[in-house]
Design a protein around this motif. Structure first.
Motif, PDB file in Angstrom:
ATOM      1  N   LEU A   1     -18.083   9.593  54.794  1.00 32.06           N
ATOM      2  CA  LEU A   1     -18.667  10.051  56.058  1.00 32.06           C
ATOM      3  C   LEU A   1     -20.040  10.675  55.832  1.00 32.06           C
ATOM      4  N   LEU A   2     -20.178  11.496  54.803  1.00 37.25           N
ATOM      5  CA  LEU A   2     -21.463  12.143  54.540  1.00 37.25           C
ATOM      6  C   LEU A   2     -22.539  11.128  54.174  1.00 37.25           C
ATOM      7  N   LEU A   3     -22.181  10.145  53.349  1.00 36.41           N
ATOM      8  CA  LEU A   3     -23.177   9.156  52.921  1.00 36.41           C
ATOM      9  C   LEU A   3     -23.490   8.152  54.028  1.00 36.41           C
ATOM     10  N   GLN A   4     -22.494   7.854  54.860  1.00 33.58           N
ATOM     11  CA  GLN A   4     -22.751   6.986  56.012  1.00 33.58           C
ATOM     12  C   GLN A   4     -23.778   7.614  56.946  1.00 33.58           C
ATOM     13  N   SER A   5     -23.718   8.930  57.059  1.00 31.73           N
ATOM     14  CA  SER A   5     -24.633   9.635  57.969  1.00 31.73           C
ATOM     15  C   SER A   5     -25.925  10.073  57.274  1.00 31.73           C
TER      16      SER A   5
ATOM     17  N   ILE B   1     -10.655  10.542  36.655  1.00 31.93           N
ATOM     18  CA  ILE B   1     -10.173   9.596  37.675  1.00 31.93           C
ATOM     19  C   ILE B   1     -10.937   9.798  38.974  1.00 31.93           C
ATOM     20  N   PHE B   2     -11.051  11.061  39.390  1.00 31.52           N
ATOM     21  CA  PHE B   2     -11.783  11.350  40.624  1.00 31.52           C
ATOM     22  C   PHE B   2     -13.255  10.958  40.489  1.00 31.52           C
ATOM     23  N   GLU B   3     -13.840  11.281  39.339  1.00 37.07           N
ATOM     24  CA  GLU B   3     -15.261  10.987  39.122  1.00 37.07           C
ATOM     25  C   GLU B   3     -15.536   9.494  39.244  1.00 37.07           C
ATOM     26  N   SER B   4     -14.639   8.682  38.713  1.00 36.76           N
ATOM     27  CA  SER B   4     -14.794   7.229  38.801  1.00 36.76           C
ATOM     28  C   SER B   4     -14.750   6.754  40.255  1.00 36.76           C
ATOM     29  N   LYS B   5     -13.829   7.309  41.027  1.00 37.75           N
ATOM     30  CA  LYS B   5     -13.721   6.944  42.449  1.00 37.75           C
ATOM     31  C   LYS B   5     -14.967   7.369  43.219  1.00 37.75           C
ATOM     32  N   TYR B   6     -15.420   8.582  42.949  1.00 34.56           N
ATOM     33  CA  TYR B   6     -16.592   9.086  43.672  1.00 34.56           C
ATOM     34  C   TYR B   6     -17.844   8.286  43.319  1.00 34.56           C
ATOM     35  N   LYS B   7     -17.994   7.925  42.053  1.00 32.89           N
ATOM     36  CA  LYS B   7     -19.167   7.142  41.640  1.00 32.89           C
ATOM     37  C   LYS B   7     -19.189   5.794  42.357  1.00 32.89           C
TER      38      LYS B   7
ATOM     39  N   SER C   1     -14.517  24.609  51.156  1.00 37.18           N
ATOM     40  CA  SER C   1     -13.643  25.297  50.195  1.00 37.18           C
ATOM     41  C   SER C   1     -13.450  24.466  48.925  1.00 37.18           C
ATOM     42  N   SER C   2     -14.302  23.463  48.735  1.00 34.06           N
ATOM     43  CA  SER C   2     -14.231  22.582  47.556  1.00 34.06           C
ATOM     44  C   SER C   2     -12.843  21.974  47.394  1.00 34.06           C
ATOM     45  N   SER C   3     -12.267  21.560  48.516  1.00 31.56           N
ATOM     46  CA  SER C   3     -10.925  20.985  48.501  1.00 31.56           C
ATOM     47  C   SER C   3     -10.981  19.502  48.132  1.00 31.56           C
ATOM     48  N   LEU C   4      -9.959  19.045  47.423  1.00 30.79           N
ATOM     49  CA  LEU C   4      -9.853  17.621  47.102  1.00 30.79           C
ATOM     50  C   LEU C   4      -9.280  16.833  48.273  1.00 30.79           C
ATOM     51  N   HIS C   5      -8.696  17.521  49.240  1.00 27.93           N
ATOM     52  CA  HIS C   5      -8.113  16.833  50.387  1.00 27.93           C
ATOM     53  C   HIS C   5      -9.207  16.089  51.149  1.00 27.93           C
ATOM     54  N   LEU C   6      -8.994  14.819  51.390  1.00 30.14           N
ATOM     55  CA  LEU C   6      -9.948  13.954  52.107  1.00 30.14           C
ATOM     56  C   LEU C   6     -11.281  13.816  51.365  1.00 30.14           C
ATOM     57  N   SER C   7     -11.280  14.034  50.060  1.00 36.44           N
ATOM     58  CA  SER C   7     -12.562  14.028  49.347  1.00 36.44           C
ATOM     59  C   SER C   7     -13.250  12.663  49.408  1.00 36.44           C
ATOM     60  N   GLU C   8     -12.504  11.585  49.221  1.00 34.46           N
ATOM     61  CA  GLU C   8     -13.121  10.252  49.277  1.00 34.46           C
ATOM     62  C   GLU C   8     -13.631   9.950  50.676  1.00 34.46           C
TER      63      GLU C   8
END
Length: 202
Positions: free
Chosen positions: A154-158, A183-189, A142-149
């Motif tokens: 988890l996705l990249l670990q797997s 702010i989110f983009e910086s964290k995700y990068k 649902s493109s939720s920001l909850h638990l996004s980091e």
């Protein structure tokens, strides 16, 4: 009204949930399966009176794998607010009210049946949530920001880079025009860089 609620918890709810493997602690019920903890929390309304008693049912799933990603202690009996998946019962069991109300005019048999059928619907939903990835998929779909980091970790670990980039694209499409997106983009990068994955949406 308070006594009816107490009896409802001790007799109907406890009996029903114990048959499904849940154990009671105060107004919380827990069931452990693998690295997940499923729980129900019964929350009394702050505005209760002698002739009018209301309560809510909160649902939660706690994942040890996500707790470790968050660098937090793994809990055996998490509070509802500490769960990684959180919802009110009516968000899962659509036929259930957003709160349960007990008054002198309440048909108590109807209330019991509605509550227990709602709990059963949630248990069926819990049966579909079998691992931490299930929680991540629920929110990323649902493109939720909850638990996004935590989801990106988890996705990249797997090594599911494709899913991570699809999620990044979805978030960018949904929130990219907002000021907070930078702010989110910086964290995700930073997370993508940690796993040496190119940071660009699909």
């Amino acid at each position: 009204m308070q006594q009816f609620f107490n009896d409802l918890m001790k007799q109907d709810v406890k009996h029903f949930l114990s048959k499904h493997g849940f154990s009671k602690k105060s107004l919380n019920f827990y069931k452990r399966s693998g690295s997940l903890v499923y729980m129900f929390n019964f929350q009394k309304s702050h505005g209760n009176a002698a002739d009018h008693f209301m309560f809510y049912v909160n649902c939660g799933i706690y994942a040890a794998e996500l707790a470790r990603i968050q660098s937090r202690e793994v809990l055996a009996e998490p509070k509802e607010a500490e769960c990684h998946f959180r919802a009110r019962i009516e968000q899962i069991a659509k036929s259930v009210p957003d709160r349960f109300s007990i008054t002198p005019d309440t048909n108590r048999d109807d209330l019991r049946m509605t509550l227990l059928s709602g709990l059963e619907a949630v248990i069926h939903f819990y049966d579909t949530m079998t691992e931490a990835r299930s929680i991540v998929d629920y929110y990323t779909s649902s493109s939720s920001l909850h638990l996004s980091e935590e989801s990106f970790h988890l996705l990249l670990q797997s090594d599911d880079t494709a899913a991570a980039k699809r999620y990044l694209t979805a978030l960018q499409d949904k929130y990219g025009t907002e000021k907070r997106w930078a702010i989110f983009e910086s964290k995700y990068k930073a997370i993508f860089d940690q796993y040496e994955v190119e940071f660009n949406p699909l």
